[in-house]
Enzyme design. Structure first.
Site, PDB file in Angstrom:
ATOM      1  N   HIS A  19      -0.852   7.714   7.746  1.00 24.68           N
ATOM      2  CA  HIS A  19      -1.170   7.660   6.319  1.00 24.68           C
ATOM      3  C   HIS A  19      -2.651   7.949   6.148  1.00 24.68           C
ATOM      4  O   HIS A  19      -3.494   7.369   6.836  1.00 24.68           O
ATOM      5  CB  HIS A  19      -0.833   6.292   5.723  1.00 24.68           C
ATOM      6  CG  HIS A  19      -1.009   6.233   4.238  1.00 24.68           C
ATOM      7  ND1 HIS A  19      -0.066   6.707   3.360  1.00 24.68           N
ATOM      8  CD2 HIS A  19      -2.033   5.781   3.488  1.00 24.68           C
ATOM      9  CE1 HIS A  19      -0.493   6.539   2.123  1.00 24.68           C
ATOM     10  NE2 HIS A  19      -1.689   5.982   2.175  1.00 24.68           N
TER      11      HIS A  19
ATOM     12  N   LEU B 229       7.957   2.625   1.044  1.00 29.51           N
ATOM     13  CA  LEU B 229       6.984   3.676   1.274  1.00 29.51           C
ATOM     14  C   LEU B 229       5.621   3.116   1.667  1.00 29.51           C
ATOM     15  O   LEU B 229       5.033   2.316   0.934  1.00 29.51           O
ATOM     16  CB  LEU B 229       6.851   4.553   0.027  1.00 29.51           C
ATOM     17  CG  LEU B 229       5.935   5.772   0.137  1.00 29.51           C
ATOM     18  CD1 LEU B 229       6.465   6.738   1.195  1.00 29.51           C
ATOM     19  CD2 LEU B 229       5.795   6.453  -1.217  1.00 29.51           C
ATOM     20  N   ASP B 230       5.131   3.537   2.838  1.00 28.09           N
ATOM     21  CA  ASP B 230       3.807   3.161   3.346  1.00 28.09           C
ATOM     22  C   ASP B 230       3.632   1.656   3.504  1.00 28.09           C
ATOM     23  O   ASP B 230       2.520   1.140   3.431  1.00 28.09           O
ATOM     24  CB  ASP B 230       2.703   3.710   2.427  1.00 28.09           C
ATOM     25  CG  ASP B 230       2.724   5.226   2.350  1.00 28.09           C
ATOM     26  OD1 ASP B 230       3.085   5.854   3.354  1.00 28.09           O
ATOM     27  OD2 ASP B 230       2.388   5.769   1.278  1.00 28.09           O
ATOM     28  N   GLU B 231       4.731   0.940   3.723  1.00 24.42           N
ATOM     29  CA  GLU B 231       4.663  -0.503   3.879  1.00 24.42           C
ATOM     30  C   GLU B 231       5.162  -0.962   5.256  1.00 24.42           C
ATOM     31  O   GLU B 231       5.328  -2.155   5.490  1.00 24.42           O
ATOM     32  CB  GLU B 231       5.484  -1.197   2.785  1.00 24.42           C
ATOM     33  CG  GLU B 231       5.018  -0.938   1.366  1.00 24.42           C
ATOM     34  CD  GLU B 231       3.666  -1.560   1.072  1.00 24.42           C
ATOM     35  OE1 GLU B 231       3.287  -2.525   1.757  1.00 24.42           O
ATOM     36  OE2 GLU B 231       2.983  -1.063   0.144  1.00 24.42           O
TER      37      GLU B 231
END
EC number: 3.5.1.10
Length: 286
Positions: free
Chosen positions: A195, A230-232
């Site tokens: 990310h 998402l992105d966690e």
């Protein structure tokens, strides 16, 4: 000793007295020399984690299959989740990209120099731009263009490719598509994303422009396992770099690009060396 085949034992189980002693005695009884051992007891979750790298030293050398069969007794005694891997065997990795080339270029370089002990089974992309980089290295390039209508079909093709090639790890090296929950579930614990931000942080498009507008003094990059959120996903590695008012968006992008490549490479290295354990929403990284 350094020329002898090395193996890695991974163990995760409820924490209790005697685990390390039981593993050590098991190894000693079979003429195994422990080259490296890492362990951690998480007192909050009550879980024990360990990786042990070992070689066979005794005159009577059992096969790895015999060691695995014998270790079942110890594993059952401590309710272990465990694996034994050949440390010299390259991990099979599939890399997914879009148009940005810096992370793919870095992974290819580290593979070529031997820093990453991986076999790249394929480079998969939703664009044709980076085909030349894969084919120049003799790596199969698979073009899977994604539209709203074709997304499910293309993800099914990807999963079939993963199965056909025996891929152990999927790496999203700046792959600019959101994976469906179905694919995230199928690849749980074996898909790493990089990310372009220090999570939690500036999400969405053009994070470095958002950072510039806010006058940040630190920027970063985060490598994490992919989940349906998402992105966690559980974070494996992060890097930060200090910046100041003299860094415009282009400079921030350059700094961020370098960090993305380094952070992703570290996360891949930890994973293929069997040093990452998922611990709830967190990770244990040796």
């Amino acid at each position: 000793m350094k020329d002898k085949p090395a193996y890695i034992l991974r163990v995760s189980c409820p924490g209790r007295v005697g685990i390390v002693a039981a593993i050590g005695n098991f190894m000693a009884d079979r003429g195994c020399f422990i080259k490296e051992l890492h362990q951690y007891d998480d007192l909050n979750t009550g879980r024990f984690f360990s990786t042990i790298e070992f070689v066979f030293e005794g005159s009577q050398k059992p096969s790895v299959e015999q060691v695995k069969a014998a270790f079942e007794v110890t594993a059952l005694r401590f309710d272990m989740e465990w694996e034994i891997h050949d440390a010299t065997e390259p991990a099979k990795v599939l890399i997914m990209v879009s148009k940005y080339d810096h992370c793919l270029r870095d992974l290819l370089y580290r593979r070529a120099t031997g820093e990453l002990n991986i076999e790249i089974t394929a480079v998969v992309s939703n664009h044709e731009d980076l085909r030349y980089m894969a084919e120049r290295e003799g790596i199969p390039f698979v073009y899977l263009p994604v539209t709203k209508a074709s997304k499910v079909e293309q993800e099914a093709a990807l999963l079939q490719l993963v199965e056909d090639t025996g891929t152990e790890l999927v790496v999203l090296a700046r792959y600019m598509q959101v994976l469906t929950d179905t694919l995230c579930t199928a690849l749980a614990g074996r898909c790493i994303n990089i990310h372009h931000s220090f999570l939690p942080g500036f999400k969405g498009a053009k994070p470095y422009y958002q950072a510039y507008e806010r006058g940040v003094k630190l920027i970063g990059a985060t490598a994490h396992y992919v989940t349906g959120d998402l992105d966690e996903g559980p974070i494996i590695e992060q890097m930060v770099e200090r910046v100041d008012h003299g860094h415009d968006p282009q400079h921030l992008t350059q700094v961020g690009r370098d960090m993305e490549a380094q952070t992703l490479a570290r996360a891949v290295k930890y994973h293929v060396r069997r040093r990452v354990f998922q611990n709830g929403l967190r990770t244990v990284v040796f």
